[in-house]
Design an enzyme around this catalytic site. Structure first.
Site, PDB file in Angstrom:
ATOM      1  N   GLU A 172       0.840  -0.984   0.137  1.00  0.00           N
ATOM      2  CA  GLU A 172      -0.251   0.383   0.204  1.00  0.00           C
ATOM      3  C   GLU A 172       1.069   1.568   0.348  1.00  0.00           C
ATOM      4  OE1 GLU A 172      -3.283  -0.217  -0.460  1.00  0.00           O
ATOM      5  OE2 GLU A 172      -3.072  -2.215  -0.361  1.00  0.00           O
ATOM      6  N   HIS A 175       1.736   2.223  -3.162  1.00  0.00           N
ATOM      7  CA  HIS A 175       0.842   2.974  -4.282  1.00  0.00           C
ATOM      8  C   HIS A 175       0.271   4.422  -3.479  1.00  0.00           C
ATOM      9  CE1 HIS A 175      -1.289  -0.865  -6.185  1.00  0.00           C
ATOM     10  NE2 HIS A 175      -2.211  -0.663  -5.249  1.00  0.00           N
ATOM     11  N   HIS A 178       3.343   6.357  -5.304  1.00  0.00           N
ATOM     12  CA  HIS A 178       2.953   6.856  -6.742  1.00  0.00           C
ATOM     13  C   HIS A 178       2.443   7.982  -7.353  1.00  0.00           C
ATOM     14  CE1 HIS A 178       1.693   4.673 -10.720  1.00  0.00           C
ATOM     15  NE2 HIS A 178       3.016   5.565 -11.169  1.00  0.00           N
TER      16      HIS A 178
END
Length: 379
Positions: A172, A175, A178
């Site tokens: 996670e 993500h 990102h």
């Protein structure tokens, strides 16, 4: 477990057939060559990427069969069934990590991504980026949600005694970082990345954590546990999702050719895939043919292949960054910063991996094959 699926198989087959026929109708109405081409069009992904994935997995299926035989021998079974693949064959590593210790471990594992990445993530996880612990009424699992002008947020249900939760945290965090980089480097219209590349950033972090822990494994038992976890991850994310992707392709081609999608024809397609992907020495129960009626992803066709391509790209890129220097690292960080400013395949090419070729999937499955051989030696 499958009694109720069997009791309603006609209804389930009708609803799945209706979903497939809907995909085919809209693809034809909009002038696409096929339902697959229509689904791949938004990401500008050629159908050869889909076909290359399936063919590459087919070539490496003997390694999958070898793992099932290894699992059968370890469990001392005469025959191995599908439900046996969910049973742990190695004892969970007995270690307890507080949240702060888990964060420190993840940050340490992600040091190859540079000081800016590590310090930004450490600040976020040490602050208010994450709802960390299980709570009454809270959704299970883990999830990351980014926003353009605010912090990325993570939902977790962290348990100190579960190593898998540390991997979920790394996933996670991938993500979230990102989103963090994309929002700071791109205008609003280009910051939101597609699913095709999203799973690369998350599973890339898992690869770094796996390598970090493997290098520091204290004995063969710890090493075997970590290797088996990695094998199961690749098997579930690349091999199994590719089987699902092939099922979607075959059933849509049946509808496009005017062949009926009935309970029996759908089950027959799925049964042949089970035989191919699990091998000649695997005991396939009759009820397993009903599995195709309980997979919710099949109602959002041609989506699951992205899990397989994402992990394949992550394995190839993580090896490139770990073995490379500043150029390879900068190429990957630029990928994180690019959002959706280019098509997904172009973003990945800039990062150093060409998903239009079968090479990244071959690299991931060669890695799988090596891990199976090492686990066999350790056990």
């Amino acid at each position: 477990y499958y009694q109720q699926f069997q009791a309603h198989e006609n209804t389930l087959a009708a609803t799945l057939s209706g979903s497939i026929q809907t995909d085919v109708y809209y693809a034809r109405a909009r002038g696409y060559d096929s339902a697959l081409a229509a689904a791949l069009f938004p990401d500008n992904v050629p159908p050869t990427v889909y076909d290359n994935l399936i063919q590459a997995v087919h070539r490496r299926l003997p390694a999958v069969y070898a793992y099932y035989d290894l699992r059968r021998r370890k469990m001392r079974l005469r025959d191995i069934h599908h439900y046996d693949t969910y049973v742990p064959i190695l004892t969970q590593l007995t270690s307890t990590r507080t949240w702060d210790e888990a964060v420190a471990l993840v940050i340490d594992a992600l040091q190859p991504l540079g000081g800016e990445y590590a310090s930004a993530l450490a600040g976020g996880l040490g602050g208010r980026w994450c709802d960390r612990y299980p709570n009454r009424g809270k959704q299970s699992g883990g999830f990351s949600s980014g926003s353009y002008d605010g912090d990325p947020y993570i939902l977790m249900n962290y348990k100190p005694e579960v190593l898998e939760d540390v991997f979920t945290l790394a996933h996670e965090a991938g993500h979230s970082m990102h989103s963090y980089y994309s929002a700071r480097r791109q205008p609003y219209q280009y910051y939101s990345y597609t699913i095709f590349v999203a799973e690369v950033a998350s599973t890339f972090n898992e690869q770094l954590l796996f390598q970090h822990l493997l290098e520091r494994a204290g004995d063969d038992q710890q090493r075997a546990y970590l290797i088996n976890r990695e094998i199961d991850s690749i098997r579930a994310t690349i091999v199994r999702q590719t089987m699902f992707a092939e099922f979607e392709k075959l059933t849509h081609e049946m509808a496009e050719a005017g062949r009926p999608l009935t309970v029996q024809t759908i089950k027959d397609v799925y049964r042949k895939l089970l035989e191919q992907y699990f091998g000649p020495d695997f005991a396939l129960d009759d009820q397993l043919s009903l599995e195709c009626f309980r997979i919710p992803h099949f109602y959002r066709a041609f989506y699951v292949y992205k899990y397989a391509t994402g992990l394949s790209a992550a394995i190839a890129l993580s090896r490139r960054v770990l073995a490379g220097g500043a150029q390879e690292l900068n190429a990957y960080l630029n990928f994180l910063q690019a959002g959706c400013s280019k098509d997904p395949l172009d973003l990945l090419r800039d990062a150093g991996v060409d998903m239009a070729s079968p090479e990244p999937v071959e690299t991931a499955l060669a890695h799988f094959e090596q891990l199976v051989a090492e686990l066999d030696r350790l056990l």
